[in-house]
Design an enzyme around this catalytic site. Structure first.
Site, PDB file in Angstrom:
ATOM      1  N   ALA A 182      65.227 117.526  63.301  1.00 38.29           N
ATOM      2  CA  ALA A 182      64.105 117.794  62.393  1.00 38.29           C
ATOM      3  C   ALA A 182      64.374 119.069  61.612  1.00 38.29           C
ATOM      4  O   ALA A 182      65.242 119.874  61.981  1.00 38.29           O
ATOM      5  CB  ALA A 182      62.807 117.955  63.191  1.00 38.29           C
ATOM      6  N   TYR A 183      63.615 119.235  60.555  1.00 37.21           N
ATOM      7  CA  TYR A 183      63.621 120.496  59.808  1.00 37.21           C
ATOM      8  C   TYR A 183      62.548 121.359  60.463  1.00 37.21           C
ATOM      9  O   TYR A 183      61.345 121.070  60.335  1.00 37.21           O
ATOM     10  CB  TYR A 183      63.291 120.229  58.342  1.00 37.21           C
ATOM     11  CG  TYR A 183      63.343 121.455  57.456  1.00 37.21           C
ATOM     12  CD1 TYR A 183      64.468 121.741  56.698  1.00 37.21           C
ATOM     13  CD2 TYR A 183      62.261 122.327  57.376  1.00 37.21           C
ATOM     14  CE1 TYR A 183      64.518 122.863  55.882  1.00 37.21           C
ATOM     15  CE2 TYR A 183      62.303 123.455  56.572  1.00 37.21           C
ATOM     16  CZ  TYR A 183      63.430 123.721  55.831  1.00 37.21           C
ATOM     17  OH  TYR A 183      63.476 124.834  55.031  1.00 37.21           O
ATOM     18  N   THR A 184      62.953 122.401  61.184  1.00 32.43           N
ATOM     19  CA  THR A 184      61.988 123.154  61.994  1.00 32.43           C
ATOM     20  C   THR A 184      61.781 124.604  61.506  1.00 32.43           C
ATOM     21  O   THR A 184      61.156 125.400  62.211  1.00 32.43           O
ATOM     22  CB  THR A 184      62.416 123.176  63.485  1.00 32.43           C
ATOM     23  OG1 THR A 184      63.729 123.722  63.560  1.00 32.43           O
ATOM     24  CG2 THR A 184      62.400 121.789  64.079  1.00 32.43           C
ATOM     25  N   ASP A 196      51.889 120.105  67.006  1.00 32.93           N
ATOM     26  CA  ASP A 196      50.477 120.518  66.985  1.00 32.93           C
ATOM     27  C   ASP A 196      50.070 121.023  65.593  1.00 32.93           C
ATOM     28  O   ASP A 196      48.881 121.102  65.292  1.00 32.93           O
ATOM     29  CB  ASP A 196      50.246 121.630  68.025  1.00 32.93           C
ATOM     30  CG  ASP A 196      51.190 122.811  67.841  1.00 32.93           C
ATOM     31  OD1 ASP A 196      52.326 122.600  67.371  1.00 32.93           O
ATOM     32  OD2 ASP A 196      50.803 123.945  68.173  1.00 32.93           O
ATOM     33  N   TYR A 211      55.167 122.587  56.765  1.00 32.25           N
ATOM     34  CA  TYR A 211      55.946 121.958  57.844  1.00 32.25           C
ATOM     35  C   TYR A 211      55.082 120.924  58.564  1.00 32.25           C
ATOM     36  O   TYR A 211      55.508 119.788  58.787  1.00 32.25           O
ATOM     37  CB  TYR A 211      56.432 123.046  58.809  1.00 32.25           C
ATOM     38  CG  TYR A 211      56.864 122.549  60.175  1.00 32.25           C
ATOM     39  CD1 TYR A 211      58.111 121.979  60.369  1.00 32.25           C
ATOM     40  CD2 TYR A 211      56.008 122.666  61.289  1.00 32.25           C
ATOM     41  CE1 TYR A 211      58.504 121.531  61.630  1.00 32.25           C
ATOM     42  CE2 TYR A 211      56.395 122.227  62.540  1.00 32.25           C
ATOM     43  CZ  TYR A 211      57.646 121.660  62.698  1.00 32.25           C
ATOM     44  OH  TYR A 211      58.017 121.218  63.946  1.00 32.25           O
ATOM     45  N   LYS A 229      55.624 116.890  58.808  1.00 31.40           N
ATOM     46  CA  LYS A 229      55.695 116.214  60.118  1.00 31.40           C
ATOM     47  C   LYS A 229      54.620 115.132  60.229  1.00 31.40           C
ATOM     48  O   LYS A 229      54.838 114.085  60.849  1.00 31.40           O
ATOM     49  CB  LYS A 229      55.549 117.226  61.259  1.00 31.40           C
ATOM     50  CG  LYS A 229      56.678 118.224  61.390  1.00 31.40           C
ATOM     51  CD  LYS A 229      57.988 117.609  61.846  1.00 31.40           C
ATOM     52  CE  LYS A 229      57.962 117.174  63.299  1.00 31.40           C
ATOM     53  NZ  LYS A 229      59.290 116.617  63.703  1.00 31.40           N
TER      54      LYS A 229
HETATM   55  N1  LIG Z   1      60.311 124.276  68.270  1.00 27.72           N
HETATM   56  C1  LIG Z   1      58.980 124.149  68.384  1.00 27.72           C
HETATM   57  O1  LIG Z   1      58.265 125.089  68.731  1.00 27.72           O
HETATM   58  C2  LIG Z   1      58.341 122.813  68.109  1.00 27.72           C
HETATM   59  C3  LIG Z   1      56.942 122.719  68.195  1.00 27.72           C
HETATM   60  C4  LIG Z   1      56.329 121.490  67.944  1.00 27.72           C
HETATM   61  C5  LIG Z   1      57.117 120.386  67.630  1.00 27.72           C
HETATM   62  N2  LIG Z   1      58.474 120.498  67.550  1.00 27.72           N
HETATM   63  C6  LIG Z   1      59.259 119.305  67.201  1.00 27.72           C
HETATM   64  O2  LIG Z   1      60.060 118.973  68.322  1.00 27.72           O
HETATM   65  C7  LIG Z   1      61.286 118.382  67.888  1.00 27.72           C
HETATM   66  C8  LIG Z   1      62.448 119.103  68.540  1.00 27.72           C
HETATM   67  O3  LIG Z   1      62.367 120.472  68.159  1.00 27.72           O
HETATM   68  P1  LIG Z   1      63.475 121.535  68.579  1.00 27.72           P
HETATM   69  O4  LIG Z   1      62.759 122.786  68.906  1.00 27.72           O
HETATM   70  O5  LIG Z   1      64.426 120.943  69.558  1.00 27.72           O
HETATM   71  O6  LIG Z   1      64.183 121.744  67.156  1.00 27.72           O
HETATM   72  P2  LIG Z   1      65.523 122.492  66.836  1.00 27.72           P
HETATM   73  O7  LIG Z   1      65.976 123.287  68.005  1.00 27.72           O
HETATM   74  O8  LIG Z   1      65.334 123.168  65.526  1.00 27.72           O
HETATM   75  O9  LIG Z   1      66.546 121.281  66.652  1.00 27.72           O
HETATM   76  C9  LIG Z   1      66.496 120.431  65.563  1.00 27.72           C
HETATM   77  C10 LIG Z   1      67.905 119.975  65.279  1.00 27.72           C
HETATM   78  O10 LIG Z   1      67.889 119.082  64.153  1.00 27.72           O
HETATM   79  C11 LIG Z   1      68.974 119.434  63.343  1.00 27.72           C
HETATM   80  N3  LIG Z   1      68.845 119.009  61.963  1.00 27.72           N
HETATM   81  C12 LIG Z   1      68.224 119.652  60.931  1.00 27.72           C
HETATM   82  N4  LIG Z   1      68.433 118.997  59.779  1.00 27.72           N
HETATM   83  C13 LIG Z   1      69.177 117.921  60.084  1.00 27.72           C
HETATM   84  C14 LIG Z   1      69.743 116.878  59.312  1.00 27.72           C
HETATM   85  N5  LIG Z   1      69.597 116.818  57.973  1.00 27.72           N
HETATM   86  N6  LIG Z   1      70.470 115.927  59.937  1.00 27.72           N
HETATM   87  C15 LIG Z   1      70.649 115.978  61.270  1.00 27.72           C
HETATM   88  N7  LIG Z   1      70.180 116.950  62.051  1.00 27.72           N
HETATM   89  C16 LIG Z   1      69.441 117.913  61.460  1.00 27.72           C
HETATM   90  C17 LIG Z   1      69.018 120.948  63.432  1.00 27.72           C
HETATM   91  O11 LIG Z   1      70.235 121.458  62.950  1.00 27.72           O
HETATM   92  P3  LIG Z   1      70.245 122.941  62.281  1.00 27.72           P
HETATM   93  O12 LIG Z   1      69.734 123.874  63.312  1.00 27.72           O
HETATM   94  O13 LIG Z   1      71.679 123.135  61.927  1.00 27.72           O
HETATM   95  O14 LIG Z   1      69.348 122.866  61.081  1.00 27.72           O
HETATM   96  C18 LIG Z   1      68.833 121.143  64.926  1.00 27.72           C
HETATM   97  O15 LIG Z   1      70.049 121.047  65.639  1.00 27.72           O
HETATM   98  C19 LIG Z   1      61.255 118.449  66.365  1.00 27.72           C
HETATM   99  O16 LIG Z   1      60.799 117.218  65.867  1.00 27.72           O
HETATM  100  C20 LIG Z   1      60.226 119.511  66.057  1.00 27.72           C
HETATM  101  O17 LIG Z   1      59.620 119.305  64.799  1.00 27.72           O
HETATM  102  C21 LIG Z   1      59.092 121.696  67.794  1.00 27.72           C
END
Ligand SMILES: NC(=O)c1ccc[n+]([C@@H]2O[C@H](COP(=O)([O-])OP(=O)(O)OC[C@H]3O[C@@H](n4cnc5c(N)ncnc54)[C@H](OP(=O)(O)O)[C@@H]3O)[C@@H](O)[C@H]2O)c1
Length: 288
Positions: A66-68, A108, A131, A135
């Site tokens: 995801a784009y986070t 959330d 964001y 989402k």
């Molecule tokens: N982190 C939070 O606090 C949080 C809270 C609520 C929900 N979520 C959701 O939970 C899920 C997992 O989050 P996470 O914390 O594990 O996120 P994360 O650590 O940011 O990991 C997301 C991964 O997706 C990759 N990515 C980004 N653009 C991409 C593309 N075009 N093609 C393929 N891969 C790509 C990122 O690579 P790069 O790092 O190189 O960009 C990163 O490795 C996501 O859907 C997020 O929206 C997260």
């Protein structure tokens, strides 16, 4: 290529959640896992997505990529939309084509944050920032384009992998005698390893693939300030943590004042046992 075992595709391999699923994949020898991140398969490329689906014909697609970059999304709107919404629509359409069960992760931040009681899955959405908006479009696309879809909204994710609040706090508190942390934003932390386990429990459990939206986090509702103090105490650091209001820490993207989510649905449907945030924090910190 014919696979003898059902294939589980996992995106976001190098992210927090993808890394945690990677770590437990060995416990499920009945599946063949395919992990990818941007270098192997760019989610914004429909051609690359199609090629992966055609080759692997996955039984499950776990969408962690995801784009986070929450603040950056306020100005880099096109990229946020492309990855969090358009790519998800493509993924879901491919899932439908290939009879793939989709587990998609959302946030959330689809809520306004003006609530006062834990948000249920059917409560009105009103994203707090861009964001969250991207989402929300993504979760709608996931559900509309593929019948066999589960969306899991989570919050405040941390892990030994990637970048997160826990790591930032430890770094800052090692460097500085005093730090300031926002105390008027409350929600629930999620240890990514617990979410990874919940996802695999859903895939392998006896309750069936009951489609729809679910909420998942650790138990307990706290402020970022409370979280920072708990991290400091657990790591036996000496930094003084000062509570500050959100107004004293402006960010490009607005954050929700209240983002706790009601998790009864995931607990009742899939018999998931939720861990308290403090226990999970300790489990994570032992590994750091
Ligand atoms: N982190 C939070 O606090 C949080 C809270 C609520 C929900 N979520 C959701 O939970 C899920 C997992 O989050 P996470 O914390 O594990 O996120 P994360 O650590 O940011 O990991 C997301 C991964 O997706 C990759 N990515 C980004 N653009 C991409 C593309 N075009 N093609 C393929 N891969 C790509 C990122 O690579 P790069 O790092 O190189 O960009 C990163 O490795 C996501 O859907 C997020 O929206 C997260």
């Amino acid at each position: 290529m014919t696979n003898t075992k059902p294939v589980i595709m996992v995106t976001g391999r190098l992210g927090q959640l993808g890394s945690e699923i990677f770590d437990i994949a060995g416990n499920y020898p009945q599946f063949e896992f395919n992990f990818s991140d941007k270098d192997e398969m760019d989610l914004s490329s429909p051609e690359q997505l199609q090629a992966f689906f055609d080759q692997l014909k996955p039984a499950y697609f776990i969408s962690c990529g995801a784009y986070t970059a929450v603040d950056k999304a306020e100005t880099d709107k096109d990229t946020a939309l492309a990855i969090n919404a358009t790519a998800v629509a493509n993924i879901a359409a491919l899932c439908k084509q290939h009879n793939t069960k989709l587990i998609h992760i959302s946030t959330d931040y689809v809520f306004s944050g003006n609530g006062t009681a834990p948000y249920t899955e059917d409560e009105v959405t009103d994203p707090v920032n861009y964001y969250g908006y991207s989402k929300l479009l993504g979760e709608k696309a996931a559900l509309e384009n593929n019948d066999e879809t589960i969306v899991i909204r989570t919050s405040w994710v941390y892990s030994t992998y990637g970048n997160n609040f826990v790591k930032t706090m430890i770094r800052l508190m090692k460097d500085r005698p005093e730090i300031k942390v926002v105390s008027d934003q409350v929600g629930s932390p999620t240890y990514a390893a617990d979410l990874a386990q919940a996802i695999m429990d859903i895939v392998t459990g006896n309750d069936g693939f009951v489609t729809g939206i679910y909420h998942f986090s650790n138990e307990g509702v706290i402020s970022w300030y409370d979280f920072a103090v708990a991290i400091r105490d657990a790591k036996q650091l000496n930094s003084i943590v000062h509570p500050i209001p959100t107004t004293a820490y402006p960010t490009p993207a607005k954050r929700p004042a209240y983002s706790a989510m009601n998790k009864e649905k995931i607990v009742n449907t899939f018999h998931i046992r939720l861990k308290h945030w403090k226990d999970s924090l300790h489990t994570c910190l032992i590994k750091m």
